[in-house]
Design a protein around this motif. Structure first.
Motif, PDB file in Angstrom:
ATOM      1  N   HIS A 113      -6.161  18.697 -38.034  1.00  0.00           N
ATOM      2  CA  HIS A 113      -6.662  19.377 -40.011  1.00  0.00           C
ATOM      3  C   HIS A 113      -7.481  20.118 -39.718  1.00  0.00           C
ATOM      4  O   HIS A 113      -6.566  21.523 -40.066  1.00  0.00           O
ATOM      5  CB  HIS A 113      -7.449  18.258 -41.178  1.00  0.00           C
ATOM      6  CG  HIS A 113      -7.151  19.046 -41.904  1.00  0.00           C
ATOM      7  ND1 HIS A 113      -5.719  19.353 -42.708  1.00  0.00           N
ATOM      8  CD2 HIS A 113      -8.580  19.401 -42.650  1.00  0.00           C
ATOM      9  CE1 HIS A 113      -6.824  19.470 -43.929  1.00  0.00           C
ATOM     10  NE2 HIS A 113      -8.017  19.823 -43.020  1.00  0.00           N
ATOM     11  N   GLU A 114      -8.175  20.306 -38.837  1.00  0.00           N
ATOM     12  CA  GLU A 114      -9.291  21.222 -39.036  1.00  0.00           C
ATOM     13  C   GLU A 114      -8.724  22.576 -38.035  1.00  0.00           C
ATOM     14  O   GLU A 114      -9.038  23.264 -38.298  1.00  0.00           O
ATOM     15  CB  GLU A 114     -10.795  21.087 -38.241  1.00  0.00           C
ATOM     16  CG  GLU A 114     -11.720  19.843 -39.123  1.00  0.00           C
ATOM     17  CD  GLU A 114     -12.238  20.434 -40.580  1.00  0.00           C
ATOM     18  OE1 GLU A 114     -12.631  21.544 -40.457  1.00  0.00           O
ATOM     19  OE2 GLU A 114     -11.657  19.609 -41.525  1.00  0.00           O
ATOM     20  N   GLN A 115      -8.002  22.336 -36.928  1.00  0.00           N
ATOM     21  CA  GLN A 115      -7.823  23.918 -36.019  1.00  0.00           C
ATOM     22  C   GLN A 115      -6.521  24.088 -37.065  1.00  0.00           C
ATOM     23  O   GLN A 115      -6.682  25.059 -37.009  1.00  0.00           O
ATOM     24  CB  GLN A 115      -7.365  22.605 -35.130  1.00  0.00           C
ATOM     25  CG  GLN A 115      -7.891  21.943 -33.681  1.00  0.00           C
ATOM     26  CD  GLN A 115      -7.555  21.600 -32.569  1.00  0.00           C
ATOM     27  OE1 GLN A 115      -5.734  21.111 -32.654  1.00  0.00           O
ATOM     28  NE2 GLN A 115      -8.091  21.259 -31.962  1.00  0.00           N
ATOM     29  N   THR A 116      -5.832  23.165 -37.432  1.00  0.00           N
ATOM     30  CA  THR A 116      -4.980  24.224 -38.405  1.00  0.00           C
ATOM     31  C   THR A 116      -5.654  24.996 -38.986  1.00  0.00           C
ATOM     32  O   THR A 116      -5.219  25.922 -40.248  1.00  0.00           O
ATOM     33  CB  THR A 116      -3.889  23.018 -39.058  1.00  0.00           C
ATOM     34  OG1 THR A 116      -3.534  22.386 -38.052  1.00  0.00           O
ATOM     35  CG2 THR A 116      -2.649  23.519 -40.116  1.00  0.00           C
ATOM     36  N   TYR A 117      -6.466  24.387 -40.862  1.00  0.00           N
ATOM     37  CA  TYR A 117      -7.450  24.945 -41.468  1.00  0.00           C
ATOM     38  C   TYR A 117      -8.143  26.220 -40.619  1.00  0.00           C
ATOM     39  O   TYR A 117      -7.594  27.557 -41.113  1.00  0.00           O
ATOM     40  CB  TYR A 117      -8.214  23.958 -41.824  1.00  0.00           C
ATOM     41  CG  TYR A 117      -8.906  25.168 -43.108  1.00  0.00           C
ATOM     42  CD1 TYR A 117      -8.508  24.970 -44.522  1.00  0.00           C
ATOM     43  CD2 TYR A 117     -10.309  25.084 -42.785  1.00  0.00           C
ATOM     44  CE1 TYR A 117      -9.216  25.153 -45.624  1.00  0.00           C
ATOM     45  CE2 TYR A 117     -10.920  25.391 -44.240  1.00  0.00           C
ATOM     46  CZ  TYR A 117     -10.561  25.809 -45.137  1.00  0.00           C
ATOM     47  OH  TYR A 117     -10.730  26.326 -46.467  1.00  0.00           O
ATOM     48  N   ARG A 118      -8.364  26.156 -38.886  1.00  0.00           N
ATOM     49  CA  ARG A 118      -9.191  27.424 -38.710  1.00  0.00           C
ATOM     50  C   ARG A 118      -8.522  28.542 -38.994  1.00  0.00           C
ATOM     51  O   ARG A 118      -8.311  29.442 -38.842  1.00  0.00           O
ATOM     52  CB  ARG A 118     -10.189  26.516 -38.230  1.00  0.00           C
ATOM     53  CG  ARG A 118     -11.651  26.785 -38.315  1.00  0.00           C
ATOM     54  CD  ARG A 118     -12.775  26.726 -36.212  1.00  0.00           C
ATOM     55  NE  ARG A 118     -12.408  25.053 -36.958  1.00  0.00           N
ATOM     56  CZ  ARG A 118     -12.239  24.289 -35.792  1.00  0.00           C
ATOM     57  NH1 ARG A 118     -11.662  24.717 -34.303  1.00  0.00           N
ATOM     58  NH2 ARG A 118     -12.129  22.766 -35.761  1.00  0.00           N
ATOM     59  N   GLY A 119      -7.098  27.776 -38.278  1.00  0.00           N
ATOM     60  CA  GLY A 119      -6.083  28.695 -38.073  1.00  0.00           C
ATOM     61  C   GLY A 119      -5.221  29.567 -38.949  1.00  0.00           C
ATOM     62  O   GLY A 119      -5.299  31.111 -39.044  1.00  0.00           O
TER      63      GLY A 119
END
Length: 97
Positions: free
Chosen positions: A21-27
């Motif tokens: 979730h954090e990687q997707t949100y940052r992207g």
């Protein structure tokens, strides 16, 4: 009552979901920042074409902003700064030419 960690019968562990979730949100946030800069450059290019009647420069501005957006997307250290440089150049031409 359904449990909060089940979706359509599948159980997801909090550790697995949080990192993804954090990687997707940052992207997503990075994409939105870059895309917003590119769209602002497009608006400035249209203003240059409409106000200054420099449509060839407006086309160059659109192409340059697209290239700057691609550079920003491929180089995380550059990010939104690449379209910002093109936008500053377009604003300078718009007000001082």
């Amino acid at each position: 009552m359904a449990e909060s960690d089940t979706v359509a019968g599948h159980t997801y562990s909090p550790a697995m979901d949080a990192k993804t979730h954090e990687q997707t949100y940052r992207g997503f946030v990075r994409f939105v920042e870059i895309a917003t800069g590119v769209v602002i450059c497009w608006v400035l290019a249209l203003a240059i074409g409409g106000i200054r009647e420099a449509w060839l420069l407006a086309i160059v501005g659109v192409i340059a902003s697209g290239a700057a957006g691609a550079v920003g997307a491929l180089a995380p250290a550059v990010g939104w700064k690449a379209p910002l440089v093109v936008g500053i150049l377009l604003v300078l031409y718009l007000f001082f030419a």
